[in-house]
Motif scaffolding. Structure first.
Motif, mmCIF file in Angstrom:
data_model
loop_
_atom_site.group_PDB
_atom_site.id
_atom_site.type_symbol
_atom_site.label_atom_id
_atom_site.label_comp_id
_atom_site.label_asym_id
_atom_site.label_seq_id
_atom_site.Cartn_x
_atom_site.Cartn_y
_atom_site.Cartn_z
ATOM 1 N N UNK A 25 64.328 -12.811 -10.759
ATOM 2 C CA UNK A 25 62.590 -12.622 -9.873
ATOM 3 C C UNK A 25 62.325 -14.027 -10.056
ATOM 4 N N UNK A 26 62.929 -14.738 -10.662
ATOM 5 C CA UNK A 26 61.335 -15.381 -10.778
ATOM 6 C C UNK A 26 60.915 -15.020 -12.587
ATOM 7 N N UNK A 32 59.982 -9.707 -18.417
ATOM 8 C CA UNK A 32 59.513 -8.861 -17.484
ATOM 9 C C UNK A 32 59.573 -6.668 -18.253
ATOM 10 N N UNK A 33 60.622 -6.737 -19.447
ATOM 11 C CA UNK A 33 60.441 -5.886 -19.873
ATOM 12 C C UNK A 33 58.827 -5.873 -20.633
ATOM 13 N N UNK A 229 73.452 -5.699 -20.612
ATOM 14 C CA UNK A 229 74.540 -5.328 -21.022
ATOM 15 C C UNK A 229 75.434 -6.549 -20.930
ATOM 16 N N UNK A 230 75.373 -6.824 -20.053
ATOM 17 C CA UNK A 230 76.553 -8.002 -19.130
ATOM 18 C C UNK A 230 75.922 -8.596 -17.348
ATOM 19 N N UNK A 231 77.061 -9.164 -17.402
ATOM 20 C CA UNK A 231 76.425 -10.206 -16.397
ATOM 21 C C UNK A 231 75.768 -9.702 -15.411
ATOM 22 N N UNK A 232 77.309 -8.564 -15.414
ATOM 23 C CA UNK A 232 77.439 -7.822 -14.023
ATOM 24 C C UNK A 232 76.336 -6.817 -13.924
ATOM 25 N N UNK A 233 75.380 -6.201 -15.158
ATOM 26 C CA UNK A 233 74.460 -5.447 -14.607
ATOM 27 C C UNK A 233 73.480 -6.306 -14.323
ATOM 28 N N UNK A 234 73.422 -7.726 -14.481
ATOM 29 C CA UNK A 234 71.832 -8.339 -14.520
ATOM 30 C C UNK A 234 72.194 -8.680 -12.957
ATOM 31 N N UNK A 235 73.350 -8.983 -11.751
ATOM 32 C CA UNK A 235 73.272 -9.064 -10.845
ATOM 33 C C UNK A 235 72.684 -7.339 -10.213
ATOM 34 N N UNK A 236 73.252 -6.423 -11.136
ATOM 35 C CA UNK A 236 72.644 -5.248 -10.022
ATOM 36 C C UNK A 236 70.663 -5.495 -10.442
ATOM 37 N N UNK A 237 70.561 -5.538 -11.464
ATOM 38 C CA UNK A 237 69.513 -5.730 -11.398
ATOM 39 C C UNK A 237 68.138 -6.474 -10.679
ATOM 40 N N UNK A 239 69.406 -6.755 -7.193
ATOM 41 C CA UNK A 239 69.605 -5.899 -6.423
ATOM 42 C C UNK A 239 68.588 -5.135 -6.167
ATOM 43 N N UNK A 240 68.682 -3.838 -7.624
ATOM 44 C CA UNK A 240 67.676 -3.128 -7.667
ATOM 45 C C UNK A 240 65.993 -3.495 -7.789
ATOM 46 N N UNK A 241 65.730 -4.959 -7.775
ATOM 47 C CA UNK A 241 63.983 -5.124 -8.254
ATOM 48 C C UNK A 241 64.485 -6.028 -6.903
ATOM 49 N N UNK A 242 64.756 -6.972 -5.748
ATOM 50 C CA UNK A 242 64.825 -6.586 -4.554
ATOM 51 C C UNK A 242 64.513 -5.744 -3.540
ATOM 52 N N UNK A 243 64.966 -4.510 -4.068
ATOM 53 C CA UNK A 243 64.420 -3.575 -2.987
ATOM 54 C C UNK A 243 63.599 -2.815 -3.010
ATOM 55 N N UNK A 244 62.400 -3.047 -3.956
ATOM 56 C CA UNK A 244 61.705 -2.268 -4.566
ATOM 57 C C UNK A 244 60.087 -3.100 -4.320
#
Length: 244
Positions: A25-26, A32-33, A229-237, A239-244
């Motif tokens: 998300x930029x 971000x952490x 931990x994976x590229x798939x986790x990054x994509x999920x993150x 989506x979560x960020x976009x929904x906030x």
């Protein structure tokens, strides 16, 4: 008590190389952490400690605080111990660098242990959550912990502990959640002690503390971290960020 957070951040990653420098998300995952940890307002200071010039400059150029590791390290505890050796601090909290949605709640849980430890019986504190699904219990990637009546850790393992020889005795299974708070001296002791057979076998650094008699207070939580931990986790993150 002076309380700081330290975020150990390796550039290399076997499963997902350079994951901490990926865009979320930029902003990078590690930035971000760092910002999420600062935003909890629980700490007198927050540092990223890293072996990477890229990560160091990413944090510093965005107004954060970072420390370069001097040596190569086997574990996050070793990396943190080296970084805080000369800092004036009482309690150090280890925040995982790949958890950009870090929140105050679970960090407050581990810190509360030390605020209620007038007799200084606790060397470090960590979290555990109950798991009931058999696949989760049997998964060696889920580290399990067993505790005594005072909630001090007895052992950590990738295996199923305790072994369910009798399934009708009401045993509860707990997954270890890798958020730690340490007394400074416990970290320094860890750094000076050798790896022994239990740690080497299970590849779990917390076993070094137990093997050398350190006391780990566990706190039950319902927290489930969102790690990358994976590229798939990054994509999920994303989506979560976009929904906030």
């Amino acid at each position: 008590m002076k309380i700081i957070a330290v975020i150990p951040a390796r550039y290399a990653s076997t499963r997902f190389p350079a994951k901490l420098m990926q865009d979320l998300g930029g902003k990078t995952v590690i930035l971000r952490t760092y910002e999420a940890t600062v935003a909890t307002k629980l700490f007198d200071d927050v540092f990223v400690v890293t072996d990477s010039d890229f990560i160091f400059h990413e944090i510093v150029s965005n107004g954060g605080k970072a420390i370069m590791s001097i040596k190569e390290h086997e574990s996050g505890s070793d990396r943190i111990a080296e970084a805080i050796a000369n800092l004036d601090v009482d309690i150090v909290v280890n925040v995982q660098g790949d958890e950009p949605f870090t929140e105050a709640g679970p960090l407050e849980q581990v810190l509360s242990v030390f605020k209620n430890d007038a007799d200084r019986k606790v060397d470090l504190a960590s979290l555990m959550r109950e798991i009931t699904d058999e696949d989760e219990i049997n998964n060696p990637n889920n580290v399990k912990v067993v505790v005594d009546q005072s909630q001090f850790a007895l052992y950590f393992s990738r295996s199923v502990i305790p072994y369910p020889r009798d399934k009708d005795v009401g045993v509860r299974y707990f997954q270890h959640i890798g958020i730690y708070a340490f007394r400074k001296q416990a970290l320094l002791d860890f750094y000076s002690l050798p790896m022994k057979s239990l740690e080497a076998s299970e590849k779990l650094e917390q076993l070094r503390y137990l093997e050398f008699g350190k006391r780990i207070k566990m706190v039950e939580t319902t927290h489930v971290g969102i790690g990358i931990d994976t590229a798939e986790d990054l994509e999920k993150a994303r989506v979560i960020l976009a929904a906030k």
